[in-house]
Design an enzyme around this catalytic site. Structure first.
Site, PDB file in Angstrom:
ATOM      1  N   ARG A  58       0.725  -1.200   0.119  1.00 58.43           N
ATOM      2  CA  ARG A  58       0.159  -0.043   0.059  1.00 58.43           C
ATOM      3  C   ARG A  58       1.033   1.203   0.009  1.00 58.43           C
ATOM      4  O   ARG A  58       0.564   2.236  -0.645  1.00 58.43           O
ATOM      5  CB  ARG A  58      -0.984  -0.170   1.308  1.00 58.43           C
ATOM      6  CG  ARG A  58      -2.142  -0.965   1.191  1.00 58.43           C
ATOM      7  CD  ARG A  58      -3.202  -1.099   2.150  1.00 58.43           C
ATOM      8  NE  ARG A  58      -3.780  -2.088   1.918  1.00 58.43           N
ATOM      9  CZ  ARG A  58      -4.866  -2.286   3.049  1.00 58.43           C
ATOM     10  NH1 ARG A  58      -4.960  -1.564   4.196  1.00 58.43           N
ATOM     11  NH2 ARG A  58      -5.753  -3.432   2.771  1.00 58.43           N
TER      12      ARG A  58
ATOM     13  N   ASP B 163     -15.733   9.322   8.237  1.00 61.43           N
ATOM     14  CA  ASP B 163     -14.546   8.368   8.146  1.00 61.43           C
ATOM     15  C   ASP B 163     -13.089   9.123   8.239  1.00 61.43           C
ATOM     16  O   ASP B 163     -13.366  10.249   8.061  1.00 61.43           O
ATOM     17  CB  ASP B 163     -14.668   7.646   7.025  1.00 61.43           C
ATOM     18  CG  ASP B 163     -13.791   6.444   7.065  1.00 61.43           C
ATOM     19  OD1 ASP B 163     -14.339   5.216   7.053  1.00 61.43           O
ATOM     20  OD2 ASP B 163     -12.341   6.412   6.880  1.00 61.43           O
TER      21      ASP B 163
HETATM   22  C1  LIG Z   1     -13.158  -1.995   6.800  1.00 66.12           C
HETATM   23  S1  LIG Z   1     -13.981  -0.455   6.802  1.00 66.12           S
HETATM   24  C2  LIG Z   1     -15.440  -0.576   7.404  1.00 66.12           C
HETATM   25  C3  LIG Z   1     -16.625  -0.132   6.696  1.00 66.12           C
HETATM   26  C4  LIG Z   1     -18.220  -0.073   7.202  1.00 66.12           C
HETATM   27  N1  LIG Z   1     -18.147   0.206   8.426  1.00 66.12           N
HETATM   28  C5  LIG Z   1     -18.291  -1.561   7.103  1.00 66.12           C
HETATM   29  O1  LIG Z   1     -18.139  -2.394   8.095  1.00 66.12           O
HETATM   30  O2  LIG Z   1     -18.646  -1.975   5.843  1.00 66.12           O
HETATM   31  C6  LIG Z   1     -12.989   0.326   8.100  1.00 66.12           C
HETATM   32  C7  LIG Z   1     -13.039   1.717   8.023  1.00 66.12           C
HETATM   33  O3  LIG Z   1     -12.525   2.312   9.074  1.00 66.12           O
HETATM   34  C8  LIG Z   1     -11.781   3.761   8.983  1.00 66.12           C
HETATM   35  N2  LIG Z   1     -11.054   4.103  10.223  1.00 66.12           N
HETATM   36  C9  LIG Z   1      -9.829   3.335  10.554  1.00 66.12           C
HETATM   37  N3  LIG Z   1      -9.430   3.962  11.664  1.00 66.12           N
HETATM   38  C10 LIG Z   1     -10.157   4.944  11.642  1.00 66.12           C
HETATM   39  C11 LIG Z   1     -10.166   6.083  12.712  1.00 66.12           C
HETATM   40  N4  LIG Z   1      -9.203   6.021  13.520  1.00 66.12           N
HETATM   41  N5  LIG Z   1     -11.222   7.049  12.691  1.00 66.12           N
HETATM   42  C12 LIG Z   1     -12.175   6.962  11.988  1.00 66.12           C
HETATM   43  N6  LIG Z   1     -12.133   5.960  10.977  1.00 66.12           N
HETATM   44  C13 LIG Z   1     -11.151   5.281  10.990  1.00 66.12           C
HETATM   45  C14 LIG Z   1     -11.262   3.338   7.495  1.00 66.12           C
HETATM   46  O4  LIG Z   1     -10.555   4.468   6.938  1.00 66.12           O
HETATM   47  C15 LIG Z   1     -12.175   2.346   7.026  1.00 66.12           C
HETATM   48  O5  LIG Z   1     -12.620   3.189   5.922  1.00 66.12           O
END
Ligand SMILES: C[S@@+](CC[C@H](N)C(=O)[O-])C[C@H]1O[C@@H](n2cnc3c(N)ncnc32)[C@H](O)[C@@H]1O
Length: 282
Positions: A46, A153
């Site tokens: 990445r 996000d």
């Molecule tokens: C695997 S996705 C999950 C998306 C959705 N909630 C689902 O279950 O389909 C995880 C998301 O968490 C976000 N993320 C990771 N760390 C974070 C943080 N500290 N604050 C906000 N978002 C975060 C990432 O950018 C990513 O888009």
């Protein structure tokens, strides 16, 4: 490419132990995401993409950039996050929202206000699925309500994509035909392979960039919080802290939805379990 040239290229892009440790610490400090040795290959791939985009000649020069230029941090973080998601992912939550939560709220809320938060919404499929569920559950009566979905996000690129509401047609191919037709518009050109979420769904949702580790500007209370498939990336202390903050921001009797492999700390007493990874604030 000659073998000596490819060896030179591999060396240029090698990531030393020290650099990997630096990257892991920076990711943890900025996002709470815990990276370890098992994630090394993934991080390498990445990050490599981002290093190439910057035009820098090596990981070490990229690490120097990160140390000296805070403006690189958002792109660095965007390159690391895992954004896997889909429409109606873990559909049991949307079924529960439609069949239990919304009908209960409609009966019980005299202020006619509905507030739902999709925390870590990635590219928007989750909040749009919430919006569609709301519209389907309310069957034309949603105008009588002050209903809002906040979707946040950390990843600014995800938020831009989510705001646009445009997806490859294959992303909705698993949805029933009537749902596809009712809530999505086909691309105008006959060759277009994209769909756009309809404006009546989009109008319910406000997208914002928000790091869950930082202060939250919202006062709440929320009736439902979706925080799915993000706690797994954090350590226990961060998970516990976030759960306490969600608890404080939920209305009494409000719901917290977690992802399929996530749970509350074993001794947590502020919620009761009311469904599969569905928790209700006591
Ligand atoms: C695997 S996705 C999950 C998306 C959705 N909630 C689902 O279950 O389909 C995880 C998301 O968490 C976000 N993320 C990771 N760390 C974070 C943080 N500290 N604050 C906000 N978002 C975060 C990432 O950018 C990513 O888009």
């Amino acid at each position: 490419m000659s073998s000596s040239a490819s060896q030179r290229r591999a060396d240029e892009y090698s990531l030393s132990e020290e650099e990997y440790r630096f990257v892991c610490k920076l990711v943890y400090d900025c996002t709470g995401i815990v990276l370890d040795e098992r994630k090394r290959e993934m991080v390498y791939r990445r990050l490599m993409r981002r290093v190439r985009e910057t035009g820098l000649p090596s990981f070490s020069s990229y690490c120097e950039r990160l140390k000296n230029d805070e403006q690189e941090l958002p792109a660095f973080i965007n390159s690391i996050t895992t954004n896997l998601t889909s429409f109606f992912r873990e559909n049991h939550h949307f079924e529960y929202l439609k069949s239990q939560i919304i009908p209960d709220l409609i009966r019980g809320k005299s202020d006619r206000k509905l507030r739902i938060w999709s925390a870590a919404c990635s590219t928007g499929e989750e909040p749009y699925s919430i919006g569609i569920s709301l519209l389907e559950a309310m069957q034309g009566r949603l105008q009588e309500w002050d209903a809002k979905v906040l979707a946040t996000d950390l990843d600014s690129e995800c938020i831009e994509k989510a705001k646009a509401g445009i997806y490859k047609t294959e992303r909705i191919s698993a949805l029933q035909d009537n749902r596809q037709k009712r809530w999505f518009m086909k691309g105008k050109s006959t060759t277009s392979d994209s769909v756009k979420i309809k404006s009546e769904v989009a109008a319910l949702i406000t997208f914002k960039t928000l790091n869950l580790l930082h202060d939250w500007p919202m006062k709440g209370p929320f009736d439902v919080i979706f925080c799915r498939n993000v706690l797994i990336y954090f350590d226990r202390a961060t998970q516990a802290e976030l759960i306490a903050r969600y608890h404080a921001l939920l209305s009494q009797g409000g719901y917290l939805m977690l992802g399929h492999s996530e749970s509350l700390p074993a001794d947590y007493i502020g919620f009761e379990v009311v469904g599969r990874t569905v928790f209700r604030r006591l």
